[in-house]
Every structure is written in structure tokens, then in C-alpha cells.
Scaffold this active site. Structure first.
Site, PDB file in Angstrom:
ATOM      1  CG  HIS A 110       1.278  -4.185  -8.281  1.00 56.20           C
ATOM      2  ND1 HIS A 110       1.934  -3.582  -9.447  1.00 56.20           N
ATOM      3  CD2 HIS A 110       2.782  -4.523  -7.759  1.00 56.20           C
ATOM      4  CE1 HIS A 110       3.265  -3.497  -9.457  1.00 56.20           C
ATOM      5  NE2 HIS A 110       3.732  -4.183  -8.425  1.00 56.20           N
ATOM      6  CG  HIS A 234       5.991  -7.771  -2.242  1.00 56.42           C
ATOM      7  ND1 HIS A 234       5.458  -6.879  -3.153  1.00 56.42           N
ATOM      8  CD2 HIS A 234       6.809  -7.108  -1.437  1.00 56.42           C
ATOM      9  CE1 HIS A 234       6.062  -5.568  -2.901  1.00 56.42           C
ATOM     10  NE2 HIS A 234       6.849  -5.601  -1.896  1.00 56.42           N
TER      11      HIS A 234
END
Ligand code: MN
Length: 279
Positions: A110, A234
């Protein structure tokens, strides 16, 4: 450094000037770091995805005060999705600045312009501030290291093992300074997922450039690079963490996602003893 202490004291309603100072200072510390940073061989906390959840980073801040002899590695995904994205990432940046010897941020998937534009951070920063402020964060993202290692065989990154890599040198040589992940090796380190299966690599529904890595890939990478234990983030799991490959790889998630997960961190003590701790 009054502005820094003020953020650490919980005044998270930061100004544009504060963000400019924070991002400039963090960038200056991180720009000279290698892609893979050496960390201590014991007494390390690993923090998983935060995704804009202030309660989680406040919990980590309390642990930092309590465990003064420990290092803290943030495995990425600081903003996007959650309710307090700017406050959360600013507090992470402030912690990294205030304790640079024992707090390290690495880069998650991200921490990229393409992803932040889709999942909320871009909208949040441009709504509250401006595109210029958003681009200051991007300048930090592109200098964050991609992985950590230690002399006794710790390895950690946000996503997972990349295909076709058999030495740390191959990761060190990649150029990470980009708002996105044009480099396939760095992209996979930030995006790949483990799968409890006997293959090396397989397709991953996250995208064409993303792989699932199985036990064979994990064992080969571990042998080539000398990995004894690996940490990554993640993926969300209800318990906040999950062990793979006979406990040699542990995945951690530090956000609650509206009750979908217990927000956890992992503490690595002596002799590779891992203690999952609730935030
Ligand atoms: Mn992620």
C-alpha cells in the site's frame, strides 16, 4: 522538536507544516538505507498491517515504552482503508523519528501511488490537505526499505518470497526509488502470499505480477539465504497471526478490521521463541 513531542503526546491533529517536517526528516534518515536492512538478532517486535487504525498504533506505542530493550519492525501498510489514516501514519513516522535506533519502517504494497489512490489514502490526504501534501508521503514511501535480515537468520518483508532470487545481493541491487513497484522482485516481496502446498510458485488472484509461494520455494530461499525464521504481514487471519511451513514462517496482522481479526504483534525473544501478543 516540539512538534514531534506533541505528536508523541497524542496531539494528532497535525498541520501541513508538521507533515512536511515529519516526511522530510524521515526521508532523510531512510534514503541512504539499503533495500534489506540488518536488524538485531533477538528482542524484536514485528508489527503487521495497521491500515489507518489508531488504536493499533497506540498499542504499539505503549509496547515501545514498556519494552525499552526491544527493536520494532513495522512491516508496512500504514494507511488506506481504516478510519484514521493520516493520524496513524503520522504517529508511525513520529515513532520512527524519535527512536531511529530501534524503530524501523519497511514498505508494504500500500506504500505506492497506484494502491493509495484506490484504497483511500489519496482521497483522505487531498481532501484534508492537498495533492502536494500527498506527494510528500509518496516521497517517504519510495525510500522505505523492502526487507530486514539478521546475522542469525531472521528475514522479514511485507508480502513474501520473490521468484528467481537466490541471494540477498539480488534484492540489494534493485532500485526501489519509485512511487510504484516497477521492479518485479520488489513488487513480489511486497505482494506475494505463502501457501501451504508443495509447489514452488503459482498464480495469485491478487494480480498478474503476484505469486503464491509454496514450501519448495520457501525451503530453497531459506537454504540459499540462510533464513531460519521468516516474518511477514499482508493477510488478515481471525487470530491475527498464522504459522506456515512448520512454524518457520509467521504471518502477522495488527489491525482489527471491525472485529474481523484480533490485532496482534509478534515478539521474537531469544532462541527464536516467538510470542504472539494482542494489542
Ligand atoms: Mn498488504
Amino acid at each position: 522538536m516540539d512538534f514531534l513531542q506533541s505528536i508523541l503526546d497524542g496531539n494528532l491533529d497535525t498541520t501541513r507544516e508538521d507533515i512536511e517536517k515529519l516526511t522530510r526528516m524521515v526521508r532523510n534518515i531512510y534514503r541512504t538505507k539499503p533495500n534489506v536492512v540488518e536488524i538485531p538478532s533477538r528482542n524484536v517486535f514485528f508489527v503487521g498491517d495497521l491500515h489507518g487504525e489508531l488504536d493499533s498504533i497506540l498499542g504499539v506505542q505503549r509496547l515501545l515504552l514498556k519494552y525499552k530493550t526491544h527493536s520494532f519492525v513495522f512491516l508496512g501498510d500504514y494507511a488506506d482503508r481504516g478510519p484514521a489514516q493520516i493520524e496513524t501514519i503520522n504517529l508511525v513516522l513520529a515513532l520512527a523519528l524519535s527512536e531511529p535506533e530501534r524503530v524501523l519502517m519497511i514498505r508494504g504494497n500500500h506504500e505506492s501511488d497506484e494502491v493509495a489512490r484506490r484504497y483511500g489514502f489519496y482521497s483522505e490526504v487531498t481532501r484534508k490537505f492537498s495533492f502536494e501534501v500527498y506527494s510528500k508521503y509518496l516521497e517517504v514511501f519510495q525510500v522505505l526499505p523492502i526487507a530486514v535480515t539478521s546475522s542469525n537468520g531472521i528475514f522479514a518483508c511485507h508480502g513474501g518470497i520473490p521468484e528467481g532470487v537466490s541471494s540477498l545481493d539480488e534484492i540489494q541491487r534493485c532500485n526501489r526509488v519509485n512511487q510504484n513497484f516497477p521492479d518485479d522482485i520488489l513488487h513480489q516481496l511486497a505482494w506475494n502470499d505463502p501457501k501451504e502446498a508443495d509447489f514452488r510458485f503459482a498464480a495469485n488472484s491478487r494480480g498478474m505480477r503476484v505469486k503464491a509461494f509454496g514450501r519448495k520455494a520457501f525451503n530453497e530461499f531459506s537454504e540459499n539465504i540462510g533464513v531460519k525464521i521468516m516474518f511477514r504481514a499482508h493477510e488478515i487471519f481471525p487470530e491475527g497471526f498464522k504459522k506456515f511451513f512448520d512454524g518457520k514462517l509467521i504471518s502477522v496482522f495488527s489491525a482489527a478490521y471491525h472485529g474481523a481479526a484480533v490485532p496482534m504483534v509478534l515478539r521474537l525473544g531469544a532462541d527464536f521463541k516467538v510470542e504472539p501478543m494482542k494489542l
